[in-house]
Design an enzyme around this catalytic site. Sequence first.
Site, PDB file in Angstrom:
ATOM      1  N   TRP A  21       0.848  -1.190   0.000  1.00 21.23           N
ATOM      2  CA  TRP A  21       0.000   0.000   0.000  1.00 21.23           C
ATOM      3  C   TRP A  21       0.889   1.248   0.000  1.00 21.23           C
ATOM      4  CZ3 TRP A  21      -1.758   2.585   5.014  1.00 21.23           C
ATOM      5  CH2 TRP A  21      -2.595   3.664   4.751  1.00 21.23           C
ATOM      6  N   ASP A  49       0.615  -8.943   0.618  1.00 19.62           N
ATOM      7  CA  ASP A  49      -0.711  -8.330   0.589  1.00 19.62           C
ATOM      8  C   ASP A  49      -0.718  -7.100  -0.309  1.00 19.62           C
ATOM      9  OD1 ASP A  49      -3.491  -8.003   2.066  1.00 19.62           O
ATOM     10  OD2 ASP A  49      -2.562  -6.025   2.024  1.00 19.62           O
ATOM     11  N   TYR A  54      -4.532  -0.015  -5.194  1.00 17.38           N
ATOM     12  CA  TYR A  54      -3.239   0.586  -4.870  1.00 17.38           C
ATOM     13  C   TYR A  54      -2.540   1.045  -6.149  1.00 17.38           C
ATOM     14  CZ  TYR A  54      -3.702  -1.677  -0.243  1.00 17.38           C
ATOM     15  OH  TYR A  54      -4.123  -2.097   1.000  1.00 17.38           O
ATOM     16  N   SER A 151     -12.036  -6.307   5.498  1.00 18.95           N
ATOM     17  CA  SER A 151     -11.101  -5.295   5.988  1.00 18.95           C
ATOM     18  C   SER A 151     -11.866  -4.116   6.559  1.00 18.95           C
ATOM     19  CB  SER A 151     -10.185  -4.825   4.848  1.00 18.95           C
ATOM     20  OG  SER A 151      -9.321  -3.792   5.282  1.00 18.95           O
ATOM     21  N   GLN A 176      -8.938  -7.416   8.108  1.00 18.42           N
ATOM     22  CA  GLN A 176      -7.711  -6.614   8.008  1.00 18.42           C
ATOM     23  C   GLN A 176      -7.999  -5.197   8.494  1.00 18.42           C
ATOM     24  OE1 GLN A 176      -4.748  -4.925   4.589  1.00 18.42           O
ATOM     25  NE2 GLN A 176      -5.158  -7.124   4.517  1.00 18.42           N
ATOM     26  N   SER A 205      -0.538  -1.014   9.206  1.00 16.64           N
ATOM     27  CA  SER A 205       0.031   0.140   9.921  1.00 16.64           C
ATOM     28  C   SER A 205       0.437  -0.189  11.356  1.00 16.64           C
ATOM     29  CB  SER A 205      -0.949   1.320   9.904  1.00 16.64           C
ATOM     30  OG  SER A 205      -1.165   1.786   8.600  1.00 16.64           O
ATOM     31  N   ALA A 208       2.197   2.610  12.831  1.00 14.69           N
ATOM     32  CA  ALA A 208       1.454   3.879  12.743  1.00 14.69           C
ATOM     33  C   ALA A 208       2.036   4.794  11.669  1.00 14.69           C
ATOM     34  CB  ALA A 208       1.414   4.584  14.097  1.00 14.69           C
ATOM     35  N   GLY A 286       5.404  -2.414   5.382  1.00 12.81           N
ATOM     36  CA  GLY A 286       5.698  -1.868   4.066  1.00 12.81           C
ATOM     37  C   GLY A 286       7.114  -1.309   4.084  1.00 12.81           C
ATOM     38  N   ASN A 296      12.282  -4.306  10.321  1.00 12.02           N
ATOM     39  CA  ASN A 296      10.982  -4.710  10.856  1.00 12.02           C
ATOM     40  C   ASN A 296      10.931  -6.199  11.196  1.00 12.02           C
ATOM     41  OD1 ASN A 296      10.072  -2.102  10.509  1.00 12.02           O
ATOM     42  ND2 ASN A 296       8.949  -2.535   8.637  1.00 12.02           N
TER      43      ASN A 296
END
Length: 334
Positions: A21, A49, A54, A151, A176, A205, A208, A286, A296
């Site tokens: 995304w 995903d 997108y 979602s 989601q 997210s 965030a 992401g 991550n």
Amino acid sequence: MEFRHLGHSGLKISEITYGNWITHGGQVEADAATACVRAALDAGITTFDTADVYAEGRAETVLGQALAGERRSGIEIFSKVYWPTGPGVNDRGLSRKHIMESIDGSLQRLGTDYLDLYQAHRYDYETPLEETMLAFADVVRSGKALYIGVSEWRAEEIRAGKELADEMGFPLVSNQPQYSALHRVIEAEVIPTSRELGISQIVFSPIAQGILTGKYLPGQPAPAGSRATDEKGGGANFIARWAGDDDVLTRVQELKPIAEDLGLSMAALAVAWVLTEENVAAAIIGASRPEQVVDNVEAAGVTLDADVKARIDEVLAPVAATDPALTVSPPKRP
């Protein structure tokens, strides 16, 4: 990498999932996007995903190209349907027409014969739920998708959808939602309902929009090249509510000693926090650079002790969103 069951199904997915995304086809050029996907694969991520909307479909195309040559049965590919994909009045929503046309478009762009999970990107108040769920049942029976998810649906919407899915005999296994230590709106209603129904969360997210990395400092401009400066791709709009709040940014800085004590980056700490919730099957990350993926993924397999989680919650509680009403889908159009 650790793997978790998706709902009460037999499908296992990587607890850290790679999503594109905003990034692929928009903020990140194809070569860089491919490098990020390769980094994800090298780190043990098997679940990817995306969505038809997108970057106006380009994100699916880029992801499909990046995954070309991978053993299809060794990876899981998710996509979504709901948001407008064209100018026509039927180019959006969860009508039978839009679902059937959109699944074919997604498969073509991704270069695959089937999706492991096909998700309703929002709840559609303009289409009877029975019509939507029957279309999803036919998508599964045709072999174009193996499982169905939703979602950002409310608890009562998830329950109604699950009842119909059970009646029609197809697996509705996931939701989601947005979820992070700063955005906890699913905890009061969605998670308890999902636990009862055998549905998992695949959360987006978890850091965030980058705020929980700690790179945004109170009283200072956003770092060059960060999401908060991404006007073209729309990233700045999504992060504005936190990036412009010095109270939030100050409290996030208080998490640095906690991360340092654990030997984790701030981003990995945020992802690990999300994964302490047993109803979460995966956290979607992401990246615009491969090193962000590596950073991550440090959260994989990390278990936060109860006292550590309590310290994080205490710091962020005054600024965290918790109201279940913040989970909303667009209303019917006039």
